[in-house]
Each structure stands twice: as C-alpha cells, then as structure tokens.
Design an enzyme around this catalytic site. Structure first.
Site, PDB file in Angstrom:
ATOM      1  N   GLY A  12       0.789  -1.229   0.000  1.00 20.58           N
ATOM      2  CA  GLY A  12       0.000   0.000   0.000  1.00 20.58           C
ATOM      3  C   GLY A  12       0.820   1.276   0.000  1.00 20.58           C
ATOM      4  N   ASN A  14       1.559   2.991  -2.628  1.00 21.04           N
ATOM      5  CA  ASN A  14       0.843   3.919  -3.528  1.00 21.04           C
ATOM      6  C   ASN A  14      -0.381   4.506  -2.829  1.00 21.04           C
ATOM      7  OD1 ASN A  14       1.905   4.239  -6.427  1.00 21.04           O
ATOM      8  ND2 ASN A  14       2.235   2.067  -5.970  1.00 21.04           N
ATOM      9  N   ARG A  66     -13.088 -16.197 -10.425  1.00 21.82           N
ATOM     10  CA  ARG A  66     -12.805 -14.768 -10.579  1.00 21.82           C
ATOM     11  C   ARG A  66     -14.083 -13.947 -10.757  1.00 21.82           C
ATOM     12  NH1 ARG A  66      -8.365 -13.088 -14.929  1.00 21.82           N
ATOM     13  NH2 ARG A  66     -10.183 -13.300 -16.258  1.00 21.82           N
ATOM     14  N   ILE A  93      -6.925  -9.167 -12.307  1.00 22.42           N
ATOM     15  CA  ILE A  93      -7.729  -8.672 -13.422  1.00 22.42           C
ATOM     16  C   ILE A  93      -9.177  -9.023 -13.075  1.00 22.42           C
ATOM     17  CG2 ILE A  93      -8.099  -8.835 -15.928  1.00 22.42           C
ATOM     18  CD1 ILE A  93      -5.202  -8.162 -15.315  1.00 22.42           C
ATOM     19  N   LEU A  94     -10.091  -8.061 -13.202  1.00 18.27           N
ATOM     20  CA  LEU A  94     -11.489  -8.330 -12.850  1.00 18.27           C
ATOM     21  C   LEU A  94     -12.318  -8.563 -14.108  1.00 18.27           C
ATOM     22  CD1 LEU A  94     -11.841  -5.754  -9.939  1.00 18.27           C
ATOM     23  CD2 LEU A  94     -11.464  -8.238  -9.801  1.00 18.27           C
ATOM     24  N   HIS A 110       0.824   1.256 -13.247  1.00 18.53           N
ATOM     25  CA  HIS A 110       1.663   0.112 -13.640  1.00 18.53           C
ATOM     26  C   HIS A 110       3.122   0.566 -13.615  1.00 18.53           C
ATOM     27  CE1 HIS A 110       2.717  -3.706 -15.381  1.00 18.53           C
ATOM     28  NE2 HIS A 110       3.532  -3.054 -16.193  1.00 18.53           N
ATOM     29  N   GLU A 181       5.815   6.476  -9.683  1.00 16.37           N
ATOM     30  CA  GLU A 181       4.465   6.052  -9.280  1.00 16.37           C
ATOM     31  C   GLU A 181       3.824   6.993  -8.269  1.00 16.37           C
ATOM     32  OE1 GLU A 181       3.858   1.859  -8.347  1.00 16.37           O
ATOM     33  OE2 GLU A 181       5.858   1.452  -9.093  1.00 16.37           O
TER      34      GLU A 181
HETATM   35  C1  GAR Z   1       3.529  -1.118  -7.290  1.00 11.27           C
HETATM   36  O1  GAR Z   1       4.822  -1.040  -7.838  1.00 11.27           O
HETATM   37  C2  GAR Z   1       2.498  -1.121  -8.380  1.00 11.27           C
HETATM   38  O2  GAR Z   1       2.801  -0.290  -9.461  1.00 11.27           O
HETATM   39  C3  GAR Z   1       2.576  -2.572  -8.797  1.00 11.27           C
HETATM   40  O3  GAR Z   1       2.681  -3.295  -7.594  1.00 11.27           O
HETATM   41  C4  GAR Z   1       3.325  -2.479  -6.613  1.00 11.27           C
HETATM   42  C5  GAR Z   1       2.436  -2.391  -5.402  1.00 11.27           C
HETATM   43  O4  GAR Z   1       3.054  -1.663  -4.367  1.00 11.27           O
HETATM   44  N1  GAR Z   1       1.425  -2.917  -9.568  1.00 11.27           N
HETATM   45  C6  GAR Z   1       1.480  -3.780 -10.565  1.00 11.27           C
HETATM   46  O5  GAR Z   1       2.494  -4.361 -10.875  1.00 11.27           O
HETATM   47  C7  GAR Z   1       0.161  -3.979 -11.291  1.00 11.27           C
HETATM   48  N2  GAR Z   1       0.376  -4.558 -12.583  1.00 11.27           N
HETATM   49  P1  GAR Z   1       2.214  -0.967  -3.203  1.00 11.27           P
HETATM   50  O6  GAR Z   1       1.225  -1.993  -2.657  1.00 11.27           O
HETATM   51  O7  GAR Z   1       3.264  -0.616  -2.188  1.00 11.27           O
HETATM   52  O8  GAR Z   1       1.511   0.236  -3.755  1.00 11.27           O
END
Ligand code: GAR
Length: 208
Positions: A12, A14, A66, A93-94, A110, A181
């Site tokens: 989490g 992000n 799913r 993916i939903l 991403h 990000e």
């Molecule tokens: C992040 O780097 C995000 O961009 C990636 O997973 C990580 C989650 O980190 N997402 C993907 O790869 C989706 N295809 P976080 O839980 O610390 O935000």
C-alpha cells in the site's frame, strides 16, 4: 467531491502516496471513501485505518472463481457509493461486470512505460526482473484507465526513470515508486476529480 475507492493487495505504498498527497492539498475534489483489499493481512489496510478511511476485505481465496470475486468487489464499491476506482498495487484482473459498471472511471498504476513489460503476469517485482533481464536503460511508470485487457486502457500520465548498473529488482522497484508512481498516480487522480481528463478513443487529453 468525487467519492474514490482504492483497490489494494499488499504494502500500500501507492495508497500512502495518495493519502499524503491529499493531506497536503495536491489532490483536489476527491474524497477517499473506501479501501478494498484482496487480502485480510495487507499492510495497506493499516494505512487506511490510520488515515480514517473505511477498509473492506474481499478475500480472494474465499470465492470459487474470478467472476464471484469480481461481483463481491463490485458490490462493496457500489454499497460505498464509489464513483472513481483506483487500482493501487491490486494484483488481479477483474471480469466484465466491473468494466461495464465503471468504464472510464477506473485508474491503474503500472510500474513500467506501457506498452513495455505489461499485461497478464506482469505485476510487482516480476515486472522489474523482466526489465533488468531485457537490459533496457529506461523504465518508469504509467497511470492509465482500465479496460477489458490487462494494462491496455488509455494512458493518462507516464514518467521515465533510469535503470542504473547494479540495480536489483528491489532497488529498481523503489526508484520507480519514488520517482514516478508516487507522483503520477496522485496527479492522475486529481486530474480526474477536477474533471480535466477527456478521452477520445485511446487518446487522453488534459483540459485546462
Ligand atoms: C507497485 O509497484 C504497483 O505499481 C505494482 O505493484 C506495486 C504495489 O506496491 N502494480 C502492478 O504491478 C500492477 N500490474 P504498493 O502496494 O506498495 O503500492
């Protein structure tokens, strides 16, 4: 205020970047109204709770397939009256009902420059392993709308980040998070909530 729900699966960071950006006035017209986790023990849920955001668990293994998982997520978001859905480190993916209900109202982050190193199976550290194995010198992150195909929807913002000799998947992941990000995801959310994103086919324009 746009009621925003954030889907998470793990750390989490992000989500934390979104919470911090909102607290410091960098995201306008947005209410963080729900955090939905695919795992009961995700650190992201603690971050939501510390920020006073209602947290919900839709535990992936408790659903037979799913589609059932998708419908449970959808139900949770609709009960919370969510308008914008943000995929912030959400590993699944939903199915189509989610796309139909929230078309052009879902944003994903991403950790590469789409269309490189994306699609089915590219998530988390695996993405950075693939980037390093290929030997590219530039990577980055992409904030984009979610459509039926993994990592394919219209691109909102991208930011490039250098690959540095000696990088491990972990050091590269951290640089991509810090330099890309955590910056462009809050920016994309704010642009959406301000009503400034105009989608025309694959092309997203930002109005002033
Ligand atoms: C992040 O780097 C995000 O961009 C990636 O997973 C990580 C989650 O980190 N997402 C993907 O790869 C989706 N295809 P976080 O839980 O610390 O935000």
């Amino acid at each position: 205020m746009v009621r925003t729900g954030v889907l998470v699966s793990g750390e989490g960071t992000n989500l934390q970047a979104i919470i911090d950006a909102k607290a410091s006035g960098k995201i306008n017209n947005c209410e963080l109204a729900a955090v939905v986790s695919s795992k009961p023990d995700a650190r992201a849920l603690q971050r939501a709770s510390s920020a006073g955001i209602p947290g919900y668990v839709v535990d992936k293994p408790s659903y037979p397939d799913r589609m059932a998982f998708t419908l449970a997520i959808l139900d949770t978001l609709q009960r919370a009256d969510i308008e914008l859905v943000v995929y912030a480190g959400f590993n699944f993916i939903l199915e189509q009902p989610m796309i139909d209900a929230f078309r052009n109202r879902m944003i994903n982050i991403h950790p590469t420059l789409i269309p490189s190193f994306c699609g089915m199976g590219y998530y988390g550290l695996r993405v950075h392993e693939a980037v390093l194995a290929h030997g590219v010198k530039l990577t980055g992150a992409t904030a984009h709308f979610v459509n039926e195909i993994a990592d394919d929807g219209p691109i909102i913002l991208q930011k490039a980040v250098p690959v540095i000799e000696g990088d491990t998947p972990q050091t590269l992941q951290r640089r991509v998070m810090e330099e890309a990000e955590w910056i462009i995801l809050p920016q994309a959310i704010s642009l959406y909530c301000e009503g400034r994103l105009v989608i025309n086919g694959r092309i997203v324009s930002i109005s002033t």
